[in-house]
Design an enzyme around this catalytic site. Structure first.
Site: not given
Ligand code: OXD
Ligand code: MN
Length: 592
Positions: A69, A197, A199, A206, A226, A248, A250, A253, A277, A375, A406
């Protein structure tokens, strides 16, 4: 396929601007999906993986300058600059349309424009929002078919209404200097040009489900967040649902698909995945919050996905999955760093160059085969732990909301906030250390309120105020907690084992919401009192446990100073509730 005049008129305008050779409506059928795959294979846009190993799976490589992104090229285009706020890039709508039109103009000559009708959330749900994405990318179509409810049923659902998001995407020449990701919340419109890409181009995700949706949620009185959503079933068969926001890298998923360790499994605990997500959250008539995952697929990061970190993800991606920018072998297999098994003897790296294990750059640094942001796109229904409630149009009721980051020092493993307002403060000051997955100084702390910094479609000060006001309307609010799986010891090693063991903290959280677990009051919130968090079978010394739950006043003073600096950018618009919480925080430390 439709007689919706607003829709047809808008498509005609996009057609005139982009000048595609033809228009194809996506009907959501298997046959059309197969035809598009074949077309992608024939042009080289897609490759077929070895079908005996990877049935139904596809490979795609994006341009080397187009692998993540692009937050610097992402804009909120509101009439007033203040409505976008200090944390977003802003462009005046007229300028934005004019600039992007130059890039779109004639860019689909010789190409096809696909019309994708899609719904975020199950059609007919009070949560759901319909969008139409116009795109010249087969890859986008195939991803949207996995990630959203899409096809002709959505057009039927829309009927003659003009209530839909207008999403226009064009790859154009994929030149980063002519790339823009533009959001026009006042027009319910998204324009994305010059990127291929995920995202940036899967406009339901998003762009709609977070940036535009957060704007609508503010206006309509709900929350677009999010957050992952998961259910935890206890030995009595009771399922509690939680939603959790992490920046992201952390492990959202992984947490959403957690497998409890034997000690918990044997007692009858299990986890149900609802989403990894995005959570759309509404106040139910019963006074509780209800959350829905508006997506139908996972768009997850491949590197680091292995049978220790996430066996359920590995099972999910065995078939019908699109892999993007991982390593591809000559015999149609895929591989990524920190994945399963030995690396192949050779392959083609994400950037199209030949690769073999041990390859290094001029300075001796290993060259990865898979891009760190490579991905997989896979249907949620393939996840072994998918909750039977995942597409319930009502959503699932939330017992707790969790914020996390984190932090190698500072935040204890888990703590409970004192109130909704204190919880909102905790979310608003959330922070995480920068990892290799992001640009910036490694280890430096980046504040990412509610993990929404790149995704909030309006002034973040108003977003905080909305959270505070929303809380006042909830008769039975969920508890708000904070977790940190990443605390390190003096030698720089992680203290907490993480992964499946995280269920121990989640279980304490659920027990707290039921009034069944003890806690100790500290100035930052309630931490588990000794013996209240089940540590059976873990190899943790007393010192390690003490470190995990320590609240160091000196570190927290510095943290509070940094909160203050962070809040300054919002000026007068910062809600009083957060100022009050800041003051109360300082006073609790002064008294302790
Ligand atoms: C992010 C995603 O960048 O979920 O947060 O792809
Ligand atoms: Mn995300």
């Amino acid at each position: 396929m439709t007689s919706n005049r607003t829709l047809l008129q808008w498509i005609a305008e996009a057609q005139e601007l982009c000048q595609p050779d033809r228009i194809v409506w996506i009907d959501g059928s298997r046959e059309q999906q197969r035809q598009l795959e074949e077309e992608g294979f024939s042009t080289g846009e897609l490759s077929r993986l070895d079908q005996s190993k990877w049935p139904g799976c596809i490979y795609h490589r994006t341009a080397v300058n187009d692998v993540a992104r692009t937050e610097d090229l992402t804009y909120i285009c509101t009439s007033k600059k203040e409505d976008a706020g200090p944390t977003n890039n802003w462009m005046a709508p007229a300028d934005a349309y004019r600039r992007a039109s130059e890039y779109f103009r004639g860019s689909m000559k010789g190409r096809t424009m696909y019309v994708i009708p899609f719904s975020m959330g199950p059609p007919g749900s009070p949560f759901s929002k319909i969008g139409i994405e116009l795109t010249d990318s087969i890859y986008v179509v195939l991803n949207m078919l996995i990630m959203t409810h899409s096809g002709k049923e959505i057009l039927e659902e829309l009927g003659d209404s003009d209530d839909f998001t207008r999403g226009l995407h064009g790859k154009a020449d994929r030149d980063p200097s002519r790339r823009l990701i533009l959001h026009f919340p006042e027009d319910n419109t998204i324009w994305s040009v010059g990127s291929g890409y995920g995202g940036n181009v899967l406009l339901g995700k998003k762009c709609l489900a977070l940036r535009l949706a957060s704007w609508f949620a503010h206006k309509e009185g709900w929350l677009a967040e999010h957050m992952l959503i998961m259910g935890i079933e206890d030995p009595r068969g009771r399922i509690d649902y939680i939603a959790a926001a992490f920046p992201s890298a952390c492990g959202k998923t992984n947490l959403a698909m957690l497998i409890p360790p034997e000690h918990f499994r044997s007692q009858g605990y299990r986890v149900w995945t609802v989403g990894d997500d995005i959570a759309w959250i509404r106040l139910g008539e019963d006074g509780r919050l209800w959350a829905l995952n508006p997506e139908t697929g996972f768009f997850g990061v491949a590197p680091g996905t292995n049978s220790r970190s996430n066996p359920n993800a590995l099972a999910t991606i065995r078939r019908n999955t699109i892999f993007t920018n991982v390593l591809l072998t000559e015999d149609g297999d895929v591989w990524w760093e920190d994945g399963e098994g030995e690396p192949p003897a050779s392959g083609i790296a994400w950037d199209g160059r030949p690769w073999r294990p041990g390859l290094t750059d001029a300075s001796g640094k290993p060259i990865p085969g898979a891009n760190p942001n490579s991905r997989f796109t896979a249907p949620v229904v393939q996840c072994p732990t998918i909750s039977p409630e995942w597409d319930n149009p009502r959503g699932v009721p939330l017992s707790a909301i969790i914020f996390g980051g984190r932090r190698s020092r500072l935040a204890p493993l888990v703590y409970e906030t004192f109130s909704w307002q204190h919880g909102v403060y905790t979310g608003a000051t959330m922070a995480s250390e920068i990892t290799a997955a992001q640009y910036g100084d490694q280890g430096a702390v980046r504040r990412d309120p509610m993990a929404m910094l790149p995704f909030c479609g309006y002034n973040m000060a108003d977003y905080f105020a909305h959270w505070l006001d929303f809380g006042k309307k909830i008769a039975k609010p969920p508890g708000i907690f904070h977790v940190n799986w990443f605390k390190k010891d003096e030698a720089g090693r992680f203290i907490w084992p993480g992964f499946g063991e995280n269920i121990r903290a989640l279980n304490w959280i659920i027990q707290r919401t039921r009034g069944e677990a003890g806690a100790k009051r500290t100035p930052i919130g309630f931490v588990p009192s000794t013996g209240e968090l089940d540590l059976t079978g873990l190899d943790l010394s007393e010192k390690a446990v003490a470190e995990l739950f320590a609240v160091d006043p000196q570190d927290w003073q510095e943290e509070l100073d940094d909160h203050k600096r962070f809040f300054e950018q919002f000026g007068e618009r910062l809600p009083q509730g957060l100022r009050d919480e800041h003051q109360a925080f300082r006073e609790r430390f002064a008294r302790s």
